[in-house]
Motif scaffolding. Structure first.
Motif, PDB file in Angstrom:
ATOM      1  N   LYS A 168      13.047 -16.159  10.325  1.00  0.00           N
ATOM      2  CA  LYS A 168      14.387 -16.461  10.869  1.00  0.00           C
ATOM      3  C   LYS A 168      14.094 -16.339  12.555  1.00  0.00           C
ATOM      4  O   LYS A 168      15.318 -17.146  13.381  1.00  0.00           O
ATOM      5  CB  LYS A 168      15.571 -15.192  10.800  1.00  0.00           C
ATOM      6  CG  LYS A 168      15.816 -15.131   9.284  1.00  0.00           C
ATOM      7  CD  LYS A 168      16.773 -14.127   8.813  1.00  0.00           C
ATOM      8  CE  LYS A 168      17.263 -13.825   7.705  1.00  0.00           C
ATOM      9  NZ  LYS A 168      18.094 -12.612   7.267  1.00  0.00           N
ATOM     10  N   THR A 169      13.182 -15.882  13.021  1.00  0.00           N
ATOM     11  CA  THR A 169      13.059 -15.792  14.393  1.00  0.00           C
ATOM     12  C   THR A 169      11.738 -16.785  14.907  1.00  0.00           C
ATOM     13  O   THR A 169      11.273 -16.321  15.988  1.00  0.00           O
ATOM     14  CB  THR A 169      12.943 -14.392  15.107  1.00  0.00           C
ATOM     15  OG1 THR A 169      11.738 -13.708  14.493  1.00  0.00           O
ATOM     16  CG2 THR A 169      14.287 -13.686  14.906  1.00  0.00           C
ATOM     17  N   ASP A 170      11.244 -17.636  14.172  1.00  0.00           N
ATOM     18  CA  ASP A 170      10.169 -18.386  14.287  1.00  0.00           C
ATOM     19  C   ASP A 170      10.203 -19.040  15.545  1.00  0.00           C
ATOM     20  O   ASP A 170       9.290 -18.960  16.419  1.00  0.00           O
ATOM     21  CB  ASP A 170       9.541 -19.365  13.019  1.00  0.00           C
ATOM     22  CG  ASP A 170       8.983 -18.676  12.044  1.00  0.00           C
ATOM     23  OD1 ASP A 170       8.415 -17.741  12.342  1.00  0.00           O
ATOM     24  OD2 ASP A 170       8.819 -19.083  11.161  1.00  0.00           O
ATOM     25  N   LYS A 171      11.292 -19.754  16.011  1.00  0.00           N
ATOM     26  CA  LYS A 171      11.312 -20.564  17.271  1.00  0.00           C
ATOM     27  C   LYS A 171      11.215 -19.527  18.434  1.00  0.00           C
ATOM     28  O   LYS A 171      10.522 -19.916  19.432  1.00  0.00           O
ATOM     29  CB  LYS A 171      12.643 -21.231  17.421  1.00  0.00           C
ATOM     30  CG  LYS A 171      12.934 -22.256  16.257  1.00  0.00           C
ATOM     31  CD  LYS A 171      14.381 -23.128  16.359  1.00  0.00           C
ATOM     32  CE  LYS A 171      14.349 -24.203  15.385  1.00  0.00           C
ATOM     33  NZ  LYS A 171      15.482 -25.147  15.499  1.00  0.00           N
ATOM     34  N   ILE A 172      11.795 -18.345  18.403  1.00  0.00           N
ATOM     35  CA  ILE A 172      11.551 -17.312  19.376  1.00  0.00           C
ATOM     36  C   ILE A 172      10.207 -16.843  19.630  1.00  0.00           C
ATOM     37  O   ILE A 172       9.481 -16.798  20.745  1.00  0.00           O
ATOM     38  CB  ILE A 172      12.535 -16.037  19.256  1.00  0.00           C
ATOM     39  CG1 ILE A 172      14.045 -16.617  19.388  1.00  0.00           C
ATOM     40  CG2 ILE A 172      12.221 -15.131  20.406  1.00  0.00           C
ATOM     41  CD1 ILE A 172      14.953 -15.484  19.055  1.00  0.00           C
ATOM     42  N   TYR A 173       9.553 -16.618  18.423  1.00  0.00           N
ATOM     43  CA  TYR A 173       8.239 -16.372  18.463  1.00  0.00           C
ATOM     44  C   TYR A 173       7.076 -17.356  19.227  1.00  0.00           C
ATOM     45  O   TYR A 173       6.440 -16.719  19.841  1.00  0.00           O
ATOM     46  CB  TYR A 173       7.875 -16.040  16.980  1.00  0.00           C
ATOM     47  CG  TYR A 173       6.362 -15.558  16.775  1.00  0.00           C
ATOM     48  CD1 TYR A 173       5.907 -14.238  17.033  1.00  0.00           C
ATOM     49  CD2 TYR A 173       5.520 -16.698  16.410  1.00  0.00           C
ATOM     50  CE1 TYR A 173       4.660 -13.963  16.862  1.00  0.00           C
ATOM     51  CE2 TYR A 173       4.162 -16.122  16.283  1.00  0.00           C
ATOM     52  CZ  TYR A 173       3.687 -14.908  16.563  1.00  0.00           C
ATOM     53  OH  TYR A 173       2.586 -14.535  16.507  1.00  0.00           O
ATOM     54  N   HIS A 174       7.536 -18.564  18.511  1.00  0.00           N
ATOM     55  CA  HIS A 174       6.639 -19.642  19.052  1.00  0.00           C
ATOM     56  C   HIS A 174       7.115 -19.615  20.572  1.00  0.00           C
ATOM     57  O   HIS A 174       5.920 -20.357  21.338  1.00  0.00           O
ATOM     58  CB  HIS A 174       6.953 -20.862  18.379  1.00  0.00           C
ATOM     59  CG  HIS A 174       6.451 -20.875  16.836  1.00  0.00           C
ATOM     60  ND1 HIS A 174       5.055 -20.431  16.398  1.00  0.00           N
ATOM     61  CD2 HIS A 174       7.305 -21.200  15.809  1.00  0.00           C
ATOM     62  CE1 HIS A 174       5.010 -20.382  15.283  1.00  0.00           C
ATOM     63  NE2 HIS A 174       6.069 -20.914  14.824  1.00  0.00           N
ATOM     64  N   LEU A 175       8.167 -19.551  21.188  1.00  0.00           N
ATOM     65  CA  LEU A 175       8.688 -19.451  22.535  1.00  0.00           C
ATOM     66  C   LEU A 175       7.717 -18.376  23.108  1.00  0.00           C
ATOM     67  O   LEU A 175       7.102 -18.786  24.481  1.00  0.00           O
ATOM     68  CB  LEU A 175      10.096 -19.514  22.694  1.00  0.00           C
ATOM     69  CG  LEU A 175      10.431 -19.214  24.178  1.00  0.00           C
ATOM     70  CD1 LEU A 175      10.206 -20.602  25.037  1.00  0.00           C
ATOM     71  CD2 LEU A 175      11.949 -18.883  24.207  1.00  0.00           C
ATOM     72  N   PHE A 176       7.467 -17.292  22.701  1.00  0.00           N
ATOM     73  CA  PHE A 176       6.858 -16.213  23.177  1.00  0.00           C
ATOM     74  C   PHE A 176       5.229 -16.561  23.362  1.00  0.00           C
ATOM     75  O   PHE A 176       4.439 -16.441  24.223  1.00  0.00           O
ATOM     76  CB  PHE A 176       6.779 -15.029  22.511  1.00  0.00           C
ATOM     77  CG  PHE A 176       7.814 -13.978  23.127  1.00  0.00           C
ATOM     78  CD1 PHE A 176       7.901 -13.312  24.110  1.00  0.00           C
ATOM     79  CD2 PHE A 176       9.334 -13.967  22.380  1.00  0.00           C
ATOM     80  CE1 PHE A 176       8.827 -12.576  24.802  1.00  0.00           C
ATOM     81  CE2 PHE A 176      10.464 -13.444  23.103  1.00  0.00           C
ATOM     82  CZ  PHE A 176      10.117 -12.521  24.160  1.00  0.00           C
ATOM     83  N   GLU A 177       4.774 -17.198  22.205  1.00  0.00           N
ATOM     84  CA  GLU A 177       3.356 -17.904  22.226  1.00  0.00           C
ATOM     85  C   GLU A 177       3.071 -18.927  23.272  1.00  0.00           C
ATOM     86  O   GLU A 177       2.110 -18.715  23.882  1.00  0.00           O
ATOM     87  CB  GLU A 177       3.012 -18.602  21.054  1.00  0.00           C
ATOM     88  CG  GLU A 177       2.865 -17.461  19.700  1.00  0.00           C
ATOM     89  CD  GLU A 177       2.397 -18.082  18.761  1.00  0.00           C
ATOM     90  OE1 GLU A 177       1.392 -17.681  17.731  1.00  0.00           O
ATOM     91  OE2 GLU A 177       2.896 -19.274  18.067  1.00  0.00           O
ATOM     92  N   GLN A 178       4.085 -19.724  23.323  1.00  0.00           N
ATOM     93  CA  GLN A 178       3.847 -20.768  24.613  1.00  0.00           C
ATOM     94  C   GLN A 178       3.810 -20.068  26.007  1.00  0.00           C
ATOM     95  O   GLN A 178       3.300 -20.383  26.810  1.00  0.00           O
ATOM     96  CB  GLN A 178       5.153 -21.899  24.468  1.00  0.00           C
ATOM     97  CG  GLN A 178       4.869 -22.678  23.157  1.00  0.00           C
ATOM     98  CD  GLN A 178       6.204 -23.467  22.908  1.00  0.00           C
ATOM     99  OE1 GLN A 178       7.083 -23.440  23.560  1.00  0.00           O
ATOM    100  NE2 GLN A 178       5.942 -24.954  22.184  1.00  0.00           N
ATOM    101  N   ALA A 179       4.855 -19.203  25.944  1.00  0.00           N
ATOM    102  CA  ALA A 179       5.115 -18.334  27.427  1.00  0.00           C
ATOM    103  C   ALA A 179       3.726 -17.512  27.613  1.00  0.00           C
ATOM    104  O   ALA A 179       3.173 -17.654  28.707  1.00  0.00           O
ATOM    105  CB  ALA A 179       6.160 -17.438  27.450  1.00  0.00           C
ATOM    106  N   ASN A 180       3.261 -17.329  26.700  1.00  0.00           N
ATOM    107  CA  ASN A 180       1.835 -16.468  26.694  1.00  0.00           C
ATOM    108  C   ASN A 180       0.767 -17.337  27.151  1.00  0.00           C
ATOM    109  O   ASN A 180      -0.038 -17.151  27.964  1.00  0.00           O
ATOM    110  CB  ASN A 180       1.327 -15.781  25.309  1.00  0.00           C
ATOM    111  CG  ASN A 180       0.145 -14.904  25.462  1.00  0.00           C
ATOM    112  OD1 ASN A 180       0.413 -13.779  26.317  1.00  0.00           O
ATOM    113  ND2 ASN A 180      -0.832 -15.239  24.862  1.00  0.00           N
ATOM    114  N   GLU A 181       0.678 -18.377  26.470  1.00  0.00           N
ATOM    115  CA  GLU A 181      -0.090 -19.696  26.855  1.00  0.00           C
ATOM    116  C   GLU A 181       0.063 -19.742  28.504  1.00  0.00           C
ATOM    117  O   GLU A 181      -1.213 -19.961  29.108  1.00  0.00           O
ATOM    118  CB  GLU A 181      -0.058 -20.912  26.295  1.00  0.00           C
ATOM    119  CG  GLU A 181      -0.465 -20.871  24.829  1.00  0.00           C
ATOM    120  CD  GLU A 181      -2.020 -20.758  24.436  1.00  0.00           C
ATOM    121  OE1 GLU A 181      -2.723 -21.056  25.538  1.00  0.00           O
ATOM    122  OE2 GLU A 181      -2.483 -19.951  23.555  1.00  0.00           O
TER     123      GLU A 181
END
Length: 413
Positions: A168-181
């Motif tokens: 349900k929160t995959d998009k937010i999770y991937h946003l954090f992944e991109q922010a981490n990069e």
């Protein structure tokens, strides 16, 4: 990049010591002017770049580290054992470090006696207040004011929510992944300025204090090294011998290729593929265990960094003639353990975490300049210790979970 950066920082260290000490001995009057317009600005710029990255890297990394733990029901015993091992190991590591620092007293000569005259440490809050204040009433305010324990708590809370909501929160999770990069990229840019910062900070410190500076930096260096070796041999060796029922000599011999890569790159993340392959092929760790434990360890298990933070905090307190209270010591322990979750596996991030620790116990962040010159050398050693701890945990779980079936290690399936 890592090898070149190491070379440049070592060169900067040598130049800073030679020029700073030379000016201290032969042109003390000129030193004041050069320090004001050259050495100090170079060091201040680097320190500001480090402090600028503290909040983003802590928040983003801890959210991802917590989210990557996965569904507790699915992970079961392995998740609990892994997190428990990492937290306990980090607690033991920093306890060894601070105990050794208090015994040896590497900062006793006092590098910054003149600078310390105007410094007064603030009274630390009580243990109860410290625990209660971990929970922020306003997370945004905690971020703007740099209240790291509150930021860590909020980040863990967010990460837990991402874990439980899963797809349900995959998009937010991937946003954090991109922010981490993005944050990791910015950290690497900041580290390119480290040679200049090292030169300015060390030249200023050594030039302002003379031979005493070199003596105390050497003492600090060897105390950190001693704590790293004690933790690796005694703590990890005991787990390998008495829990995993394997020979410590066999372990270190077979895992040495990965340790060598870690030493050369000073990056847990960069070493991860080699570390996992070595653990699986030479230590016999099952792939399902290795695929979960070691990547998680590269994110949340930073015993070597905790050791540096413990020794550096005590060292700087001794330099400034500040007696750390029990509450302050407890605060350092808590922050180091919790911040290990947010210490990314890239070179130099330990300095960012040290800045956070110093701020929380009322010690001056600019004192990082005293240890910056030798930190790059120590960074290489503590990275080797970090990945050794990850492999120790993986071996321990692999050997004690014999009934574990091979499964897809993906944690957000």
């Amino acid at each position: 990049m890592a090898k070149n950066l190491t070379k440049y920082i070592i060169i900067s260290l040598i130049l800073g010591i030679v020029i700073g000490l030379g000016m201290n001995l032969f042109t003390p009057d000129l030193f004041g002017t050069v320090d004001k317009y050259v050495f100090a600005p170079l060091g201040d710029i680097f320190l500001r770049l480090i402090q600028m990255m503290v909040v983003p890297i802590v928040f983003i990394s801890i959210v991802l580290g917590t989210a990557n733990i996965g569904d507790p029901k699915k992970l079961g015993r392995i998740g609990g054992k892994t997190i428990g091992f990492f937290l306990l190991s980090t607690a033991v590591a920093i306890s060894i470090a601070m105990a050794l620092a208090f015994i040896v007293k590497p900062g006793e000569p006092g590098l910054l006696d003149k600078s310390a005259e105007g410094f007064e440490s603030e009274e630390a809050p009580s243990v109860v207040d410290t625990l209660v204040n971990i929970i922020p009433t306003n997370p945004i305010d905690a971020m703007t004011s740099g209240e790291m324990l509150q930021i860590i708590f909020f980040a863990i809370f967010i990460g837990f929510g991402l874990t439980m909501l899963a797809k349900k929160t995959d998009k937010i999770y991937h946003l954090f992944e991109q922010a981490n990069e993005l944050v990791m990229y910015l950290i690497m840019i900041v580290m390119y300025t480290a040679p200049f910062g090292a030169f300015g900070l060390i030249a200023s410190a050594v030039g302002g204090a003379g031979m005493d500076a070199i003596a105390s930096m050497a003492a600090y260096f060897f105390v950190v090294l001693a704590a790293l070796f004690i933790h690796a041999i005694i703590t990890y060796g005991s787990v390998i011998k008495f829990v995993a029922k394997k020979s410590p000599w066999w372990f270190f011999k077979n895992f040495s290729p990965a340790m060598s890569v870690a030493f050369g790159t000073a990056s847990s993340g960069a070493t991860l593929p080699v570390s996992m392959k070595t653990a699986q092929e030479r230590l016999g760790v099952r792939k399902s265990v290795s695929s979960f434990v070691q990547p998680l360890g590269a994110t949340i298990n930073m015993d070597g960094t905790a050791i540096m933070q413990g020794v550096a905090t005590v060292f700087i307190a001794q330099v400034y003639a500040v007696d750390l209270s029990f509450t302050q010591i407890l605060t350092v322990l808590m922050i180091a353990i919790l911040a290990s979750i947010g210490t990314a596996g890239v070179p130099g991030v330990g300095l960012i975490m040290l800045a956070m620790v110093l701020e929380q116990v009322g010690l001056p962040v600019e004192a990082i300049g005293l240890i910056l010159g030798v930190d790059r050398l120590l960074d290489m050693t503590r990275t080797a210790v970090n990945i050794t701890g990850d492999a120790t945990c993986a071996l321990f779980i692999s050997e004690t979970e014999k009934d574990l079936e091979e499964k897809d290690p993906s944690i957000r399936d």
